[in-house]
Design a protein around this motif. Structure first.
Motif, PDB file in Angstrom:
ATOM      1  N   GLY A  29       0.821  -1.218   0.000  1.00 48.06           N
ATOM      2  CA  GLY A  29       0.000   0.000   0.000  1.00 48.06           C
ATOM      3  C   GLY A  29       0.847   1.257   0.000  1.00 48.06           C
ATOM      4  O   GLY A  29       0.526   2.241  -0.674  1.00 48.06           O
ATOM      5  N   SER A  30       1.944   1.235   0.762  1.00 51.04           N
ATOM      6  CA  SER A  30       2.793   2.429   0.847  1.00 51.04           C
ATOM      7  C   SER A  30       3.632   2.610  -0.413  1.00 51.04           C
ATOM      8  O   SER A  30       3.922   3.735  -0.813  1.00 51.04           O
ATOM      9  CB  SER A  30       3.739   2.324   2.045  1.00 51.04           C
ATOM     10  OG  SER A  30       3.015   2.101   3.206  1.00 51.04           O
ATOM     11  N   TYR A  31       4.020   1.504  -1.034  1.00 52.88           N
ATOM     12  CA  TYR A  31       4.882   1.587  -2.226  1.00 52.88           C
ATOM     13  C   TYR A  31       4.081   2.046  -3.458  1.00 52.88           C
ATOM     14  O   TYR A  31       4.499   2.957  -4.170  1.00 52.88           O
ATOM     15  CB  TYR A  31       5.530   0.234  -2.502  1.00 52.88           C
ATOM     16  CG  TYR A  31       6.368   0.207  -3.769  1.00 52.88           C
ATOM     17  CD1 TYR A  31       7.704   0.609  -3.750  1.00 52.88           C
ATOM     18  CD2 TYR A  31       5.811  -0.190  -4.988  1.00 52.88           C
ATOM     19  CE1 TYR A  31       8.471   0.609  -4.908  1.00 52.88           C
ATOM     20  CE2 TYR A  31       6.568  -0.183  -6.154  1.00 52.88           C
ATOM     21  CZ  TYR A  31       7.893   0.206  -6.104  1.00 52.88           C
ATOM     22  OH  TYR A  31       8.642   0.216  -7.265  1.00 52.88           O
ATOM     23  N   ASN A  32       2.933   1.404  -3.660  1.00 48.74           N
ATOM     24  CA  ASN A  32       2.178   1.689  -4.887  1.00 48.74           C
ATOM     25  C   ASN A  32       1.626   3.114  -4.873  1.00 48.74           C
ATOM     26  O   ASN A  32       1.180   3.589  -3.833  1.00 48.74           O
ATOM     27  CB  ASN A  32       1.010   0.705  -5.035  1.00 48.74           C
ATOM     28  CG  ASN A  32       1.490  -0.658  -5.472  1.00 48.74           C
ATOM     29  OD1 ASN A  32       2.615  -0.805  -5.934  1.00 48.74           O
ATOM     30  ND2 ASN A  32       0.645  -1.662  -5.307  1.00 48.74           N
ATOM     31  N   PRO A  33       1.619   3.768  -6.029  1.00 45.85           N
ATOM     32  CA  PRO A  33       0.983   5.090  -6.066  1.00 45.85           C
ATOM     33  C   PRO A  33      -0.532   4.952  -6.022  1.00 45.85           C
ATOM     34  O   PRO A  33      -1.067   3.875  -6.311  1.00 45.85           O
ATOM     35  CB  PRO A  33       1.442   5.646  -7.418  1.00 45.85           C
ATOM     36  CG  PRO A  33       1.680   4.454  -8.254  1.00 45.85           C
ATOM     37  CD  PRO A  33       2.136   3.355  -7.342  1.00 45.85           C
ATOM     38  N   ILE A  34      -1.207   6.025  -5.656  1.00 50.26           N
ATOM     39  CA  ILE A  34      -2.680   5.987  -5.641  1.00 50.26           C
ATOM     40  C   ILE A  34      -3.147   6.038  -7.085  1.00 50.26           C
ATOM     41  O   ILE A  34      -2.902   7.027  -7.784  1.00 50.26           O
ATOM     42  CB  ILE A  34      -3.234   7.165  -4.815  1.00 50.26           C
ATOM     43  CG1 ILE A  34      -2.813   6.989  -3.354  1.00 50.26           C
ATOM     44  CG2 ILE A  34      -4.746   7.276  -4.957  1.00 50.26           C
ATOM     45  CD1 ILE A  34      -3.196   8.110  -2.441  1.00 50.26           C
ATOM     46  N   SER A  35      -3.771   4.957  -7.557  1.00 54.78           N
ATOM     47  CA  SER A  35      -4.070   4.899  -8.987  1.00 54.78           C
ATOM     48  C   SER A  35      -5.500   4.483  -9.316  1.00 54.78           C
ATOM     49  O   SER A  35      -5.919   4.610 -10.458  1.00 54.78           O
ATOM     50  CB  SER A  35      -3.101   3.924  -9.667  1.00 54.78           C
ATOM     51  OG  SER A  35      -3.228   2.649  -9.081  1.00 54.78           O
ATOM     52  N   THR A  43      -4.714  -2.339   0.278  1.00 58.16           N
ATOM     53  CA  THR A  43      -3.568  -1.722  -0.400  1.00 58.16           C
ATOM     54  C   THR A  43      -3.994  -0.632  -1.386  1.00 58.16           C
ATOM     55  O   THR A  43      -3.180  -0.138  -2.152  1.00 58.16           O
ATOM     56  CB  THR A  43      -2.744  -2.783  -1.163  1.00 58.16           C
ATOM     57  OG1 THR A  43      -3.588  -3.366  -2.168  1.00 58.16           O
ATOM     58  CG2 THR A  43      -2.237  -3.872  -0.253  1.00 58.16           C
ATOM     59  N   VAL A  44      -5.282  -0.310  -1.401  1.00 54.41           N
ATOM     60  CA  VAL A  44      -5.757   0.769  -2.280  1.00 54.41           C
ATOM     61  C   VAL A  44      -6.563   1.787  -1.459  1.00 54.41           C
ATOM     62  O   VAL A  44      -6.987   1.480  -0.343  1.00 54.41           O
ATOM     63  CB  VAL A  44      -6.646   0.237  -3.446  1.00 54.41           C
ATOM     64  CG1 VAL A  44      -5.846  -0.611  -4.393  1.00 54.41           C
ATOM     65  CG2 VAL A  44      -7.840  -0.544  -2.919  1.00 54.41           C
ATOM     66  N   SER A  45      -6.742   2.976  -2.054  1.00 48.58           N
ATOM     67  CA  SER A  45      -7.382   4.060  -1.281  1.00 48.58           C
ATOM     68  C   SER A  45      -8.882   4.159  -1.547  1.00 48.58           C
ATOM     69  O   SER A  45      -9.379   5.200  -1.966  1.00 48.58           O
ATOM     70  CB  SER A  45      -6.716   5.380  -1.636  1.00 48.58           C
ATOM     71  OG  SER A  45      -5.375   5.335  -1.317  1.00 48.58           O
ATOM     72  N   TYR A  46      -9.605   3.088  -1.332  1.00 46.48           N
ATOM     73  CA  TYR A  46     -11.055   3.109  -1.494  1.00 46.48           C
ATOM     74  C   TYR A  46     -11.704   3.157  -0.111  1.00 46.48           C
ATOM     75  O   TYR A  46     -11.031   3.002   0.903  1.00 46.48           O
ATOM     76  CB  TYR A  46     -11.523   1.858  -2.248  1.00 46.48           C
ATOM     77  CG  TYR A  46     -11.341   1.927  -3.754  1.00 46.48           C
ATOM     78  CD1 TYR A  46     -10.488   2.864  -4.323  1.00 46.48           C
ATOM     79  CD2 TYR A  46     -12.025   1.070  -4.596  1.00 46.48           C
ATOM     80  CE1 TYR A  46     -10.319   2.935  -5.694  1.00 46.48           C
ATOM     81  CE2 TYR A  46     -11.860   1.133  -5.978  1.00 46.48           C
ATOM     82  CZ  TYR A  46     -11.008   2.064  -6.522  1.00 46.48           C
ATOM     83  OH  TYR A  46     -10.846   2.134  -7.874  1.00 46.48           O
ATOM     84  N   VAL A  47     -13.029   3.312  -0.077  1.00 42.61           N
ATOM     85  CA  VAL A  47     -13.705   3.377   1.225  1.00 42.61           C
ATOM     86  C   VAL A  47     -14.252   2.017   1.667  1.00 42.61           C
ATOM     87  O   VAL A  47     -14.698   1.869   2.793  1.00 42.61           O
ATOM     88  CB  VAL A  47     -14.881   4.387   1.209  1.00 42.61           C
ATOM     89  CG1 VAL A  47     -14.388   5.798   1.111  1.00 42.61           C
ATOM     90  CG2 VAL A  47     -15.874   4.063   0.116  1.00 42.61           C
ATOM     91  N   ASN A  48     -14.213   1.032   0.767  1.00 45.67           N
ATOM     92  CA  ASN A  48     -14.893  -0.236   1.068  1.00 45.67           C
ATOM     93  C   ASN A  48     -14.300  -0.964   2.268  1.00 45.67           C
ATOM     94  O   ASN A  48     -15.036  -1.537   3.072  1.00 45.67           O
ATOM     95  CB  ASN A  48     -14.856  -1.146  -0.164  1.00 45.67           C
ATOM     96  CG  ASN A  48     -15.421  -0.444  -1.364  1.00 45.67           C
ATOM     97  OD1 ASN A  48     -16.575  -0.053  -1.351  1.00 45.67           O
ATOM     98  ND2 ASN A  48     -14.621  -0.222  -2.382  1.00 45.67           N
ATOM     99  N   LEU A  49     -12.987  -0.960   2.391  1.00 44.26           N
ATOM    100  CA  LEU A  49     -12.366  -1.652   3.522  1.00 44.26           C
ATOM    101  C   LEU A  49     -12.763  -0.951   4.829  1.00 44.26           C
ATOM    102  O   LEU A  49     -13.181  -1.608   5.784  1.00 44.26           O
ATOM    103  CB  LEU A  49     -10.846  -1.693   3.385  1.00 44.26           C
ATOM    104  CG  LEU A  49     -10.198  -2.376   4.578  1.00 44.26           C
ATOM    105  CD1 LEU A  49     -10.200  -3.877   4.420  1.00 44.26           C
ATOM    106  CD2 LEU A  49      -8.805  -1.885   4.837  1.00 44.26           C
ATOM    107  N   ALA A  50     -12.619   0.375   4.851  1.00 47.81           N
ATOM    108  CA  ALA A  50     -12.967   1.117   6.071  1.00 47.81           C
ATOM    109  C   ALA A  50     -14.426   0.859   6.435  1.00 47.81           C
ATOM    110  O   ALA A  50     -14.761   0.663   7.611  1.00 47.81           O
ATOM    111  CB  ALA A  50     -12.722   2.600   5.858  1.00 47.81           C
ATOM    112  N   TYR A  51     -15.296   0.825   5.422  1.00 47.11           N
ATOM    113  CA  TYR A  51     -16.717   0.603   5.696  1.00 47.11           C
ATOM    114  C   TYR A  51     -16.946  -0.764   6.341  1.00 47.11           C
ATOM    115  O   TYR A  51     -17.631  -0.874   7.360  1.00 47.11           O
ATOM    116  CB  TYR A  51     -17.526   0.725   4.394  1.00 47.11           C
ATOM    117  CG  TYR A  51     -19.005   0.557   4.636  1.00 47.11           C
ATOM    118  CD1 TYR A  51     -19.744   1.584   5.197  1.00 47.11           C
ATOM    119  CD2 TYR A  51     -19.654  -0.649   4.360  1.00 47.11           C
ATOM    120  CE1 TYR A  51     -21.083   1.424   5.469  1.00 47.11           C
ATOM    121  CE2 TYR A  51     -20.985  -0.804   4.625  1.00 47.11           C
ATOM    122  CZ  TYR A  51     -21.714   0.236   5.177  1.00 47.11           C
ATOM    123  OH  TYR A  51     -23.039   0.058   5.456  1.00 47.11           O
TER     124      TYR A  51
END
Lengths: 233, 455
Positions: B116-122, B220-228
């Motif tokens: 998650g930290s390595y990959n850019p937000i894509s 590892t991605v910046s979506y809201v689904n995991l937080a939800y």
């Protein structure tokens, strides 16, 4: 009954393995090669589990839960391991890339072009971009473009729109061939109309070279992958 | 490196601020306390930060600090008033196979953080919405340029404010924070399952959850689904934690807070109602009606705070009539009011029923078929064991299936492109993965113990 449950548990595992394998090469792979329909197989197994479920004791229930968990976790852990392997291989092969370099690998062409647009334009300017349709799905998406060029504003125009928008501040137009493979009736290359310009910039994202040209934009001549027009007001 | 520092500082701030708030939960382990402190404080600090913005009109690190201090002060006041004290439950000592399992879990979580930290937000949604809002908030210290366009405000701000906090700390990418949200969730589930079952089953539960490809990928991605899913499932398992004999009522309130916070992450899905139903059942069962009604009030308060803001910006950004007739506002108004389908809507649903069933099968049932099938043996165990906690867990799963069905039916009448976004429905149902795994392992434990854990 215990032997029966073990047999069904074994067949359930086999069924999930078949389903998993089917998802790797192509759908219907098992049907074509083994003549076993995995969907029907699943429903038959579901029916086969009914007798053990109604018997006394917890043995059969435990076996069913463990079998299903093994199937679920087996399938998902195989996929997760594969994805971790791919990601770690990518990281170890390029461990010290900058954020810009990683973005350029993710959005080749588009990201370097946006960086140049930011460098060449003032913050209060407006950039007209192609319509969001094939082959400009990325560079025609105002959200995608604005993410990289903010606080500059992006406005979509149609494929052949002749009237440029009236805006406060400087107006620019993105030159974009189209980064998606062409599948529709509309041909590559945008804008498709001649535009009176103060300057043009040819952005060569492959070699990181930007060339400034003092002429008007002509869609027949300036057929570049990426570029920018400073529109004459 | 600056991103790493930004992400870790933000996570540390949330954990410290939330620590005293966990005293209401009584005796819990340090692992679980760290997880729940982070989750509660992450949601509440950003929520108070947003409320403070409504008053002073500015998002910056100072107002975030003030929000944290406010949460800290309220927590201390609650602890003082009700006599909640820090009571630590010793973490079970792991040896042999269990120790190896725990090492595997830690390795997987660290791998998720690394990726998650390595990959850019894509991801497109991350770029065009969640992370974009984070960047603009950090740049403008306000919601400038976001409130003019209702599409930017279609989702509540929690995740974007998390990102904004990292960017204000000079981070370049806030994506690592999503792995930390998963870590906090895993810590909470481990703590709860240790209490309900035993260390080995707890370790297997969290391992099965992390190994799920959807959950791992979303960390590892910046979506809201995991937080939800994290807030929803944590909320549900906290609500059902107290049993008749115990006095763990703090869990009921914390569960209410977490369910309320799900509406601060996604306001367009109806699963907060499962939390409300379980809170009311628990309130009645535990003879704690006042507390349960207060918890329900908290959920409504959080939900309506966001919706009123949304309606406000809709009305102020356009002419009133135009605003009230816009499809987005109409859908929000339908969600705010207790929207029940009229005859016309029911007829509309009837006409496309086969298509709806196909959609439900393809996007809600089929991707999680193994998990849905697990409910069959669990159902039989519920009848044989009559364990109340298992009943509530199963009820949560069944209610989620029911709400997904009704939700899709109503959605199909509101949006013409409803059948083109099946992937979205699948992502909406991700919470069923940990919920079904927790339920089945708890059921498995019940079949082995030979006694009812909770009558």
């Amino acid at each position: 009954m215990k032997r029966y449950s073990w047999l069904i548990a074994f067949l359930t595992l086999v069924c999930f393995v078949l389903i998993f394998f089917e998802s790797v090469p192509y759908l219907k792979f098992i049907v074509t090669s083994l003549h076993v329909n995995t969907i029907t197989f699943q429903w038959l197994l579901l029916i086969a589990w009914i007798p053990p479920l109604v018997t006394r004791g917890f043995f059969h229930l435990k076996l069913l839960i463990i079998t299903l968990l093994l199937c679920i976790v087996g399938e998902s852990s195989a996929k997760t391991s594969l994805s971790i392997y791919r990601e770690l291989r990518n990281i170890t092969s390029n461990p010290f890339l900058t954020y810009d370099q990683k973005m350029s690998l993710t959005y080749p062409g588009f990201y370097p072009a946006m960086k140049e647009v930011v460098r060449l334009t003032p913050k209060d300017s407006t950039i007209i971009i192609p319509p969001q349709r094939n082959p400009w799905e990325t560079e025609g998406h105002t959200g995608m473009v604005e993410y990289f060029i903010y606080p500059r504003q992006a406005i979509n125009m149609g494929v052949d729109t002749k009237q440029l928008p009236q805006v406060e501040g400087k107006l620019y137009a993105l030159i974009a061939k189209g980064s998606w493979e062409r599948i529709g009736p509309v041909d590559y290359g945008w804008p498709k109309i001649p535009i009176q310009a103060d300057h043009l910039w040819h952005i060569d994202t492959d070699h990181n070279v930007v060339t400034k040209i003092e002429q008007n934009y002509d869609p027949q001549i300036n057929q570049w992958n990426w570029g920018l027009i400073e529109v004459k007001k | 490196m600056s991103s790493l520092i930004g992400v870790l500082l933000t996570a540390l701030f949330y954990s410290l601020v939330g620590w005293p708030l966990t005293y209401m939960l009584g005796k819990i382990s340090k692992i679980e306390r760290s997880g729940i402190a982070f989750l509660l404080s992450n949601g509440l600090s950003t929520f108070v930060w947003f409320l403070l913005y409504r008053v002073v009109g500015r998002f910056n690190l100072f107002t975030l600090l003030l929000s944290g201090l406010f949460i800290l002060a309220v927590s201390c006041l609650i602890n003082h008033t009700f006599g909640f004290k820090y009571k630590n439950l010793i973490d079970p000592k792991l040896t042999g196979f269990d120790l190896k399992l725990s090492h595997l879990v830690i390795a997987l979580l660290l791998t998720s953080f690394l990726i998650g930290s390595y990959n850019p937000i894509s991801g497109w949604d991350a770029i065009t919405l969640y992370d974009f809002r984070g960047h603009t908030i950090a740049l403008n210290h306000s919601l400038k340029d976001l409130t003019d366009d209702s599409s930017y405000m279609g989702y509540p701000l929690m995740i974007s404010l998390d990102h904004a906090a990292v960017y204000m700390l000079k981070g370049i990418s806030a994506q690592g924070l999503h792995s930390i949200i998963l870590m906090a969730f895993i810590a909470v589930v481990y703590g709860r399952m240790c209490k309900w079952t035993n260390p080995r089953l707890s370790l297997l539960t969290i391992l099965f959850i992390i190994l799920n490809e959807e959950i791992f990928a979303h960390s590892t991605v910046s979506y809201v689904n995991l937080a939800y899913l994290v807030y929803l499932v944590t909320g549900l398992i906290y609500i059902i934690t107290p049993v008749r004999e115990s006095k763990e009522l703090g869990f009921l309130f914390a569960g209410g807070l977490l369910i309320g916070l799900t509406t601060w992450i996604r306001s367009d899905v109806p699963f907060w109602m499962i939390g409300i139903i379980l809170i009311l059942i628990q309130g009645w069962q535990l003879r704690a009606k006042a507390l349960s009604l207060f918890s329900v009030y908290i959920v409504y308060l959080m939900r309506h705070t966001w919706f009123h803001f949304f309606i406000d910006i809709q009305v102020s950004s356009r002419e009133l009539n135009e605003s009230l007739s816009s499809p987005t506002t109409m859908n929000v108004l339908k969600q705010v009011s207790n929207y029940l389908p009229d005859t016309e809507t029911i007829k509309q649903i009837q006409s496309i029923l086969p298509e709806i069933i196909r959609y439900l099968y393809l996007n809600i049932f089929s991707p999680f078929r193994g998990l849905w099938l697990l409910t069959i043996p669990i159902f039989v165990i519920v009848f044989k064991r009559r364990d109340f906690r298992l009943v509530l867990l199963l009820l949560a799963i069944l209610l989620s299936a029911m709400m997904a069905t009704f939700g899709v039916m109503l959605f199909s009448t509101s949006y013409s492109t409803w059948n083109l976004i099946g992937g979205s429905a699948k992502r909406m149902m991700l919470f069923i993965i940990p919920l079904a795994i927790i339920t089945s392992i708890y059921a498995l434990h019940l079949t082995g113990t030979g006694k009812n854990e909770t009558k």
